[in-house]
Motif scaffolding. Sequence first.
Motif, short mmCIF file in Angstrom:
data_model
loop_
_atom_site.label_atom_id
_atom_site.label_comp_id
_atom_site.label_asym_id
_atom_site.label_seq_id
_atom_site.Cartn_x
_atom_site.Cartn_y
_atom_site.Cartn_z
N ARG A 41 -1.72 10.43 -5.10
CA ARG A 41 -0.27 10.32 -5.30
C ARG A 41 0.40 9.64 -4.12
O ARG A 41 1.31 8.82 -4.30
CB ARG A 41 0.34 11.70 -5.54
CG ARG A 41 0.03 12.28 -6.91
CD ARG A 41 0.86 13.53 -7.19
NE ARG A 41 0.76 14.55 -6.16
CZ ARG A 41 -0.12 15.54 -6.13
NH1 ARG A 41 -1.01 15.64 -7.09
NH2 ARG A 41 -0.11 16.42 -5.15
N GLU A 79 -0.16 5.94 -4.35
CA GLU A 79 0.67 5.35 -5.41
C GLU A 79 2.10 5.16 -4.95
O GLU A 79 2.72 4.11 -5.20
CB GLU A 79 0.63 6.22 -6.66
CG GLU A 79 -0.69 6.20 -7.39
CD GLU A 79 -0.74 7.22 -8.53
OE1 GLU A 79 0.29 7.87 -8.82
OE2 GLU A 79 -1.82 7.36 -9.12
N VAL A 80 2.65 6.14 -4.25
CA VAL A 80 4.02 6.04 -3.75
C VAL A 80 4.12 4.92 -2.71
O VAL A 80 5.07 4.13 -2.72
CB VAL A 80 4.49 7.39 -3.17
CG1 VAL A 80 5.79 7.24 -2.40
CG2 VAL A 80 4.65 8.41 -4.28
N ARG A 120 2.25 2.25 -2.47
CA ARG A 120 2.13 0.97 -3.17
C ARG A 120 3.45 0.63 -3.88
O ARG A 120 3.94 -0.50 -3.82
CB ARG A 120 0.98 1.01 -4.18
CG ARG A 120 0.78 -0.31 -4.88
CD ARG A 120 -0.44 -0.36 -5.80
NE ARG A 120 -0.51 0.78 -6.70
CZ ARG A 120 -1.44 1.76 -6.63
NH1 ARG A 120 -2.35 1.72 -5.68
NH2 ARG A 120 -1.45 2.75 -7.49
N GLU A 121 4.08 1.61 -4.51
CA GLU A 121 5.36 1.41 -5.19
C GLU A 121 6.45 0.97 -4.21
O GLU A 121 7.23 0.06 -4.50
CB GLU A 121 5.77 2.70 -5.89
CG GLU A 121 7.10 2.64 -6.61
CD GLU A 121 7.05 1.79 -7.87
OE1 GLU A 121 8.13 1.33 -8.28
OE2 GLU A 121 5.97 1.57 -8.42
N ARG A 122 6.47 1.58 -3.04
CA ARG A 122 7.48 1.21 -2.03
C ARG A 122 7.25 -0.20 -1.51
O ARG A 122 8.20 -0.93 -1.21
CB ARG A 122 7.48 2.20 -0.88
CG ARG A 122 8.08 3.54 -1.24
CD ARG A 122 8.12 4.45 -0.05
NE ARG A 122 9.09 3.99 0.92
CZ ARG A 122 10.30 4.51 1.10
NH1 ARG A 122 10.68 5.52 0.36
NH2 ARG A 122 11.11 4.04 2.00
N ARG A 123 5.98 -0.62 -1.37
CA ARG A 123 5.68 -1.98 -0.92
C ARG A 123 6.05 -3.02 -1.98
O ARG A 123 6.58 -4.08 -1.68
CB ARG A 123 4.20 -2.12 -0.57
CG ARG A 123 3.82 -1.62 0.79
CD ARG A 123 2.40 -2.06 1.17
NE ARG A 123 1.40 -1.76 0.16
CZ ARG A 123 0.71 -0.61 0.06
NH1 ARG A 123 0.93 0.35 0.94
NH2 ARG A 123 -0.19 -0.42 -0.88
N GLU A 124 5.78 -2.71 -3.25
CA GLU A 124 6.03 -3.66 -4.33
C GLU A 124 7.51 -3.78 -4.68
O GLU A 124 7.95 -4.84 -5.14
CB GLU A 124 5.22 -3.28 -5.57
CG GLU A 124 3.72 -3.44 -5.37
CD GLU A 124 2.92 -2.90 -6.55
OE1 GLU A 124 3.52 -2.36 -7.50
OE2 GLU A 124 1.68 -3.01 -6.51
N HIS A 125 8.29 -2.70 -4.50
CA HIS A 125 9.71 -2.70 -4.87
C HIS A 125 10.56 -2.09 -3.76
O HIS A 125 11.15 -1.03 -3.91
CB HIS A 125 9.92 -1.91 -6.17
CG HIS A 125 9.13 -2.44 -7.32
ND1 HIS A 125 9.48 -3.60 -7.97
CD2 HIS A 125 8.01 -1.98 -7.92
CE1 HIS A 125 8.60 -3.82 -8.94
NE2 HIS A 125 7.70 -2.86 -8.93
N LEU A 164 14.34 -0.88 -4.31
CA LEU A 164 14.65 0.41 -4.91
C LEU A 164 14.83 1.52 -3.87
O LEU A 164 15.39 2.57 -4.17
CB LEU A 164 13.55 0.82 -5.89
CG LEU A 164 13.34 -0.10 -7.09
CD1 LEU A 164 12.15 0.37 -7.91
CD2 LEU A 164 14.60 -0.14 -7.94
N TYR A 165 14.33 1.28 -2.67
CA TYR A 165 14.33 2.33 -1.65
C TYR A 165 15.28 2.06 -0.49
O TYR A 165 15.26 2.77 0.49
CB TYR A 165 12.90 2.52 -1.12
CG TYR A 165 11.97 2.99 -2.22
CD1 TYR A 165 11.91 4.33 -2.57
CD2 TYR A 165 11.19 2.09 -2.94
CE1 TYR A 165 11.08 4.77 -3.58
CE2 TYR A 165 10.36 2.51 -3.95
CZ TYR A 165 10.32 3.84 -4.27
OH TYR A 165 9.52 4.28 -5.29
#
Length: 149
Positions: free
Chosen positions: A76, A79-80, A82-87, A90-91
Amino acid sequence: MRTARRNHSLDDGRWSGTLSRAVVSLAAALGLGLACPCFCLAQAEPEPSLSDFLPPTEPEVSRDEWRQRIEDARRRAKEVARERREHPELYKPIPEDPDLVATERLLRDDSLKPGDIVATKKGMFVYQGRSDQPRRDQDFVPVNPKLAR
């Protein structure tokens, strides 16, 4: 001149007799306490332990279950990340309007009493609201600096 020596063997005999009587008395008292537990009040009710005050816990997990929980948490976290790097958009933190924050803080201040003066970026205001009612923007009346002189 010689001093007379005292014979300590007689004193040692008296001392050992007194000591042996004390040991026998102590042993008898301990034996009586063990033979009659009704005299021992400390054992009448068990002392509460730390677990009596803690909420009930889950049963212990096995080593394999524990390892699986750790692996799931690592997955998990990856995954978080990777999500922060890709978008990253949003953060991004949302910038707050300092005037809006200060106004909200004034409206929530329970220590204000009628007649209190507050200073803001827009000028000075007198609080004329009531403590039994919720605060509104209309409760703050601007102070006219020309009349104060």
